[in-house]
Write a protein that holds these residues in place. Structure first.
Motif, PDB file in Angstrom:
ATOM      1  N   GLY A  25      -9.625  56.608  55.299  1.00  0.00           N
ATOM      2  CA  GLY A  25      -8.980  55.757  54.169  1.00  0.00           C
ATOM      3  C   GLY A  25      -7.786  55.740  53.541  1.00  0.00           C
ATOM      4  N   LEU A  26      -6.682  54.860  53.706  1.00  0.00           N
ATOM      5  CA  LEU A  26      -5.483  54.888  53.085  1.00  0.00           C
ATOM      6  C   LEU A  26      -5.283  54.434  51.742  1.00  0.00           C
ATOM      7  N   VAL A  27      -5.092  55.254  50.521  1.00  0.00           N
ATOM      8  CA  VAL A  27      -4.630  54.182  49.059  1.00  0.00           C
ATOM      9  C   VAL A  27      -3.063  54.750  49.114  1.00  0.00           C
ATOM     10  N   PRO A  28      -2.665  53.170  49.305  1.00  0.00           N
ATOM     11  CA  PRO A  28      -0.534  53.366  48.741  1.00  0.00           C
ATOM     12  C   PRO A  28      -0.307  53.550  47.364  1.00  0.00           C
ATOM     13  N   THR A  29       0.594  54.337  47.342  1.00  0.00           N
ATOM     14  CA  THR A  29       1.205  54.696  45.913  1.00  0.00           C
ATOM     15  C   THR A  29       2.220  55.153  46.451  1.00  0.00           C
ATOM     16  N   ALA A 133       3.045  47.802  56.176  1.00  0.00           N
ATOM     17  CA  ALA A 133       2.993  47.831  57.549  1.00  0.00           C
ATOM     18  C   ALA A 133       2.932  49.157  58.407  1.00  0.00           C
ATOM     19  N   LYS A 134       4.586  49.709  57.958  1.00  0.00           N
ATOM     20  CA  LYS A 134       4.293  51.653  58.713  1.00  0.00           C
ATOM     21  C   LYS A 134       3.457  52.228  57.841  1.00  0.00           C
ATOM     22  N   LEU A 135       2.906  51.872  57.171  1.00  0.00           N
ATOM     23  CA  LEU A 135       1.946  52.914  56.645  1.00  0.00           C
ATOM     24  C   LEU A 135       1.119  52.913  57.425  1.00  0.00           C
ATOM     25  N   PHE A 136       0.688  52.287  57.654  1.00  0.00           N
ATOM     26  CA  PHE A 136      -0.496  51.825  58.074  1.00  0.00           C
ATOM     27  C   PHE A 136      -0.496  52.085  59.820  1.00  0.00           C
ATOM     28  N   GLY A 140      -2.479  55.123  60.379  1.00  0.00           N
ATOM     29  CA  GLY A 140      -4.274  54.384  60.998  1.00  0.00           C
ATOM     30  C   GLY A 140      -5.437  53.726  60.792  1.00  0.00           C
ATOM     31  N   PRO A 141      -5.251  53.689  59.139  1.00  0.00           N
ATOM     32  CA  PRO A 141      -6.452  54.012  58.661  1.00  0.00           C
ATOM     33  C   PRO A 141      -7.840  52.933  59.136  1.00  0.00           C
ATOM     34  N   ASN A 165      -3.256  40.128  62.320  1.00  0.00           N
ATOM     35  CA  ASN A 165      -4.494  41.266  63.228  1.00  0.00           C
ATOM     36  C   ASN A 165      -4.331  42.665  62.977  1.00  0.00           C
ATOM     37  N   LEU A 166      -3.560  42.999  62.005  1.00  0.00           N
ATOM     38  CA  LEU A 166      -3.840  44.369  61.635  1.00  0.00           C
ATOM     39  C   LEU A 166      -5.393  45.161  62.015  1.00  0.00           C
TER      40      LEU A 166
END
Ligand code: AMP
Length: 282
Positions: A25-29, A133-136, A140-141, A165-166
């Protein structure tokens, strides 16, 4: 808890967790973490085995004259909050790590980024979608968690993920509020005590809309006028927009019908605050 400053370190950490069969799981902040961020982490922990919080004050989403330099960066306190909430790894890169060369490639979502905050913050959402997009791609969450507090951002990110289609799911979490209704925000700390008291009028104006709709009102202009009148009770507050839009297309709706987003942006002194509620009108 790992604190990774480089892309290489966070990728190694995630790869290891993957070999252990963990879901990600990713939480971007942008840091200056508060109860709103903590609630996202809690939802992420319930859904995923391995939760990564990214802390990055992303320069590309700030316009000229905005608060990039003065944005709070209390990293040690942020790390404490992450540890207390069972975060597996924090990714806290420098701007040079994220943007090592002239930026030539952007991810842009059209149409959804022009109304509401897009009008006063041109380029903001392009910065948000590009950094997300870069963080994903870096982390790769399986799932990334965002707040309803930034409703337009949530709609834009969802659309980017669908259109490109990420391979991840986007989960939107409810807005955490102070006891007087003010949405918790890193920017609330810019407010002086009087402004902090005044700021509660924003949620009162949103609640005014809810009350009117519950009483049967459907005329958008009439409702917006009453919301404006509520905001005008605080002369120091300058409304940037009071909008009622379709929750998916973000186009104005009149009369109100279906899923609508009721959104306000307002200035108190130099501080810009946003808030919203969503209503499902049958
Ligand atoms: P920020 O650090 O302000 O960029 O916010 C990071 C994430 O936390 C975004 O997805 C925000 O929508 C979310 N967030 C910020 N404030 C709140 C809040 N009061 N309640 C829930 N989520 C929030």
């Amino acid at each position: 808890m790992l604190v990774a400053e480089t892309i290489g370190e966070i990728r190694r950490n995630v790869r290891q967790a993957r070999t252990e069969g963990k879901t990600m799981g990713l939480v971007p902040t942008m840091g200056a973490l508060h109860a709103g961020h903590a609630s996202l982490v809690e939802v992420a922990r319930a859904r995923c085995d391995h939760v990564v919080v990214s802390i990055f004050v992303n320069p590309t989403q700030f316009g000229p004259g905005e608060d990039l330099e003065k944005y709070p960066r209390p990293l040690e306190k942020d790390l404490e909050l992450c540890r207390a909430h069972g975060v597996a790894a924090v990714f806290a890169p420098t701007p040079a790590e994220m943007y090592p060369r002239e930026k030539l490639t952007w991810v842009t979502v059209e149409k959804l980024t022009t109304p509401l905050c897009g009008r006063s913050r041109p380029g903001h959402f392009r910065g948000v979608t590009t950094v997300c997009a870069k963080l994903f791609n870096i982390v790769g969450p399986d799932v990334a968690f965002f707040g309803q507090k930034d409703a337009q951002q949530a709609v834009v990110i969802r659309r980017m993920v669908a259109d490109l289609n990420l391979p991840l799911e986007i989960v939107i979490c409810p807005t955490v509020r102070e006891p007087d209704g003010l949405a918790v925000s890193s920017r609330n700390q810019y407010l002086n005590p009087q402004q902090r008291r005044d700021a509660a009028i924003i949620y009162q104006s949103l609640e005014k809309c809810r009350t009117l709709v519950e009483a049967g009102a459907r005329d958008a202009d009439e409702i917006r006028a009453q919301m404006q009148a509520t905001l005008a009770q605080v002369p120091a507050l300058e409304a940037e927009y009071v909008e009622i839009v379709d929750a998916e297309t973000l186009r104005p709706v009149d009369p109100l019908a279906g899923k609508v987003l009721v959104a306000i942006a307002a200035h108190l002194g130099a501080t810009r605050l946003i808030d919203n509620i969503s209503l499902d009108i049958r």
